[in-house]
Design a protein around this motif. Structure first.
Motif, PDB file in Angstrom:
ATOM      1  N   UNK A 110     -13.311  69.488  14.590  1.00 26.04           N
ATOM      2  CA  UNK A 110     -14.587  68.804  14.440  1.00 26.04           C
ATOM      3  C   UNK A 110     -14.942  67.860  15.572  1.00 26.04           C
ATOM      4  N   UNK A 111     -14.063  67.661  16.508  1.00 28.60           N
ATOM      5  CA  UNK A 111     -14.330  66.775  17.642  1.00 28.60           C
ATOM      6  C   UNK A 111     -14.910  67.605  18.790  1.00 28.60           C
ATOM      7  N   UNK A 112     -15.885  67.046  19.492  1.00 22.54           N
ATOM      8  CA  UNK A 112     -16.526  67.760  20.588  1.00 22.54           C
ATOM      9  C   UNK A 112     -16.068  67.275  21.949  1.00 22.54           C
ATOM     10  N   UNK A 120     -18.990  80.557  30.495  1.00 23.59           N
ATOM     11  CA  UNK A 120     -19.113  79.126  30.802  1.00 23.59           C
ATOM     12  C   UNK A 120     -17.988  78.280  30.181  1.00 23.59           C
ATOM     13  N   UNK A 121     -16.904  78.929  29.784  1.00 24.77           N
ATOM     14  CA  UNK A 121     -15.753  78.238  29.173  1.00 24.77           C
ATOM     15  C   UNK A 121     -15.241  77.155  30.116  1.00 24.77           C
ATOM     16  N   UNK A 122     -14.987  75.981  29.568  1.00 30.00           N
ATOM     17  CA  UNK A 122     -14.552  74.845  30.385  1.00 30.00           C
ATOM     18  C   UNK A 122     -13.043  74.615  30.352  1.00 30.00           C
ATOM     19  N   UNK A 123     -12.298  75.529  29.739  1.00 29.83           N
ATOM     20  CA  UNK A 123     -10.847  75.399  29.690  1.00 29.83           C
ATOM     21  C   UNK A 123     -10.334  74.575  28.534  1.00 29.83           C
ATOM     22  N   UNK A 124     -11.225  74.034  27.726  1.00 29.82           N
ATOM     23  CA  UNK A 124     -10.838  73.167  26.608  1.00 29.82           C
ATOM     24  C   UNK A 124     -10.633  74.011  25.357  1.00 29.82           C
ATOM     25  N   UNK A 125      -9.528  73.768  24.662  1.00 25.76           N
ATOM     26  CA  UNK A 125      -9.250  74.438  23.389  1.00 25.76           C
ATOM     27  C   UNK A 125      -9.952  73.672  22.288  1.00 25.76           C
ATOM     28  N   UNK A 126     -10.736  74.359  21.492  1.00 28.33           N
ATOM     29  CA  UNK A 126     -11.442  73.718  20.389  1.00 28.33           C
ATOM     30  C   UNK A 126     -10.863  74.204  19.071  1.00 28.33           C
TER      31      UNK A 126
END
Length: 87
Positions: free
Chosen positions: A3-5, A77-83
């Protein structure tokens, strides 16, 4: 966290500076190699490094992430962050 962006950097403490076991330092360096490939979207190459990095829990986590991205690559456009999508 689910739930965190906003991305949060997570660090792994190895030991007191200058006193870390050489094997742990070697595993950390291998992890960094795998992470660079992961961020470059080379999930097959990254997974190979993570799988070879024995007894390293963070590498084990990234093996699973690489497998997921190999099956379903992230958006261009993936920024490398795991969500996190679930707890």
């Amino acid at each position: 966290m689910k739930g965190k962006d906003k991305p949060v950097t997570v660090y792994e403490v190895l030991d007191v500076k200058g006193k870390a076991d050489a094997a742990w330092v070697a595993r950390a360096r291998k992890f960094e190699e795998g992470l660079a490939l992961y961020r470059a979207r080379d999930f097959v190459g990254a997974r190979a490094i993570f799988e070879a990095n024995e007894v390293d829990p963070p590498s084990e986590v990234y093996v699973d992430r690489c497998k997921l991205f190999e099956a379903e690559p992230p958006a261009a456009d993936w920024d490398g962050v795991w969500r996190m999508k679930e707890k």
